[in-house]
Design an enzyme around this catalytic site. Structure first.
Site, PDB file in Angstrom:
ATOM      1  N   CYS A 200      10.356 -48.229 -49.115  1.00 35.46           N
ATOM      2  CA  CYS A 200      11.063 -48.135 -48.026  1.00 35.46           C
ATOM      3  C   CYS A 200      12.441 -49.004 -47.943  1.00 35.46           C
ATOM      4  O   CYS A 200      13.287 -48.667 -47.261  1.00 35.46           O
ATOM      5  CB  CYS A 200      10.407 -48.620 -46.661  1.00 35.46           C
ATOM      6  SG  CYS A 200       8.930 -47.588 -46.474  1.00 35.46           S
TER       7      CYS A 200
ATOM      8  N   ASN B  98       1.945 -54.828 -49.788  1.00 33.30           N
ATOM      9  CA  ASN B  98       2.230 -53.721 -50.729  1.00 33.30           C
ATOM     10  C   ASN B  98       3.129 -53.717 -51.751  1.00 33.30           C
ATOM     11  O   ASN B  98       3.219 -52.863 -52.885  1.00 33.30           O
ATOM     12  CB  ASN B  98       3.303 -52.883 -49.669  1.00 33.30           C
ATOM     13  CG  ASN B  98       4.415 -53.605 -49.024  1.00 33.30           C
ATOM     14  OD1 ASN B  98       4.327 -54.404 -48.352  1.00 33.30           O
ATOM     15  ND2 ASN B  98       5.574 -53.223 -49.315  1.00 33.30           N
TER      16      ASN B  98
END
Length: 394
Positions: free
Chosen positions: A336, A160
């Site tokens: 996140c 990611n």
């Protein structure tokens, strides 16, 4: 500021819903009926859910019964990691080892470490090379040391942060002779690169709606019916008794519409993203000569929409805020963990030192991206880098 044009280059964190998903979700929001109810309204809701399940199964080349709906990627990863581990260890107490890479998303790393700290798992983090690709020789050696003790292996399809694609089929080839199940977090991959559940040979695969044009709060774990998975949530027994809870019919219908569209247009979408990304990387290198790309080389070994660029002498957070003030939205890594003042665990695992692991930005393209977004970044980058470097010197 209110009239300033926004250039959104953080599609890896979340991408806008596509019109088809919005329309489908809106159409079902006023529908009444719990999919578990037996009356006509319930049966109608159940039909919508099962048709959505079939749509996703066809797009990913799996059986409809292998699609387990969840609230998103984090829940799916937790269900796979914990649920498979518990089932495997219950069947054979020797199976206590969990193997994963050092560059996984925290939705995988945190449950893995929780199992190690609180539930007797032996956690082994596998190394990657300087491009962020798993070291297959290290995986082979780790498995062969004691294959009967391995509960599962989890390797993401695509990273990611730096966009490097992982050798998932090779991982499966190493695990299959020993009967070791393989889970992959494919949250970033679906819609950007070809993802075929059956062909890959994996046993469980995670995807989520908001990364590919669907809504927040819905995702799926695709898991082979032959594989036992212990439930995290107990209740009404929905979703093969693996994931209890009232099913969100409107969100699932929108999720299915987004998956179908993303997979259908994946090839042309990838060309569009790669064209924009390659242009950005080239022009950033011309504007800031010591800027450099992290991750795999541009090409088939990398997500087409990912550009993870290092700017020596800068703090990534400073660059991000300076660009944000100019209407350019990107990130320093995973959304996140954004805002956490620590170097990227991904870049550290790739061999970067702590300073290099903090001087980077991730630009990620999506279905709304245009050449104007590239132009805006290139126009802003020189004064932004100069200001960020000046701030470091004071």
């Amino acid at each position: 500021m209110d009239d300033q044009q926004v250039h959104y280059l953080d599609h890896a964190a979340t991408t806008p819903m596509v019109s088809a998903a919005v329309e489908v979700m809106t159409a079902h929001l006023r529908d009444v009926g719990n999919p578990s109810s037996l009356h006509a309204s319930g049966r109608h809701a159940r039909r919508v859910v099962e048709e959505s399940r079939e749509t996703i199964a066809q797009a990913l080349d799996c059986r409809p019964g292998e699609v387990v709906f969840t609230s998103g990627g984090t829940e799916s990863d937790n269900l796979a990691i914990k649920g498979i581990f518990w089932a495997r260890r219950s069947a054979d107490a020797r199976r206590t080892r969990v193997l994963t890479t050092a560059i996984e998303h925290h939705a995988v790393l945190d449950p893995v470490h929780w199992l190690g700290d609180d539930d007797g798992a032996e956690v082994e983090l596998l190394p990657v090379d300087r491009s962020g690709r798993l070291d297959l020789d290290a995986l082979r050696a780790t498995i062969e040391r004691d294959p009967t003790s391995v509960a599962l292996v989890s390797v993401m399809w695509a990273n990611n942060e730096v966009g490097t694609l992982q050798p998932v089929t090779e991982v499966v080839a190493l695990c299959r002779p020993h009967g070791i199940p393989v889970h992959t977090d494919a949250v970033q991959a679906v819609g950007q690169v070809p993802v075929d559940f059956a062909a890959s040979g994996v046993d469980a695969l995670t995807l989520t709606g908001h990364k590919l044009g669907g809504p927040f709060g819905v995702g799926a774990l695709v898991v082979r019916r032959e594989l036992d998975v212990v439930a995290l949530v107990h209740g009404g027994g929905q979703e093969r008794d693996i994931r209890s809870g009232t099913i969100d019919t409107p969100a699932i219908a929108a999720f299915a519409a987004a998956v179908e569209l993303a997979v259908k247009h994946q090839a042309e979408h990838a060309v569009h993203l790669a064209t924009l990304r390659d242009d950005l990387v080239r022009r950033l290198g011309e504007a800031v000569p010591d800027a450099h790309l992290h991750g795999a080389d541009l090409g088939p070994g990398r997500l087409p929409g990912n550009a993870h660029v290092g700017f020596p002498g800068c703090e990534g957070d400073s660059l991000l805020m300076l660009l944000d003030a100019r209407g350019i939205e990107c990130s320093t890594g995973s959304a996140c963990s954004a805002g956490v003042a620590q170097p990227s665990h991904v870049l550290l695992a790739m061999g970067c030192d702590a300073e290099a692991a903090r001087h980077s930005l991730r630009f990620s393209f999506g279905h709304t991206s245009t050449e104007d977004d590239v132009d805006a970044v290139v126009e802003a980058i020189v004064p932004v880098v100069e200001r960020a470097r000046a701030a470091r010197r004071t």
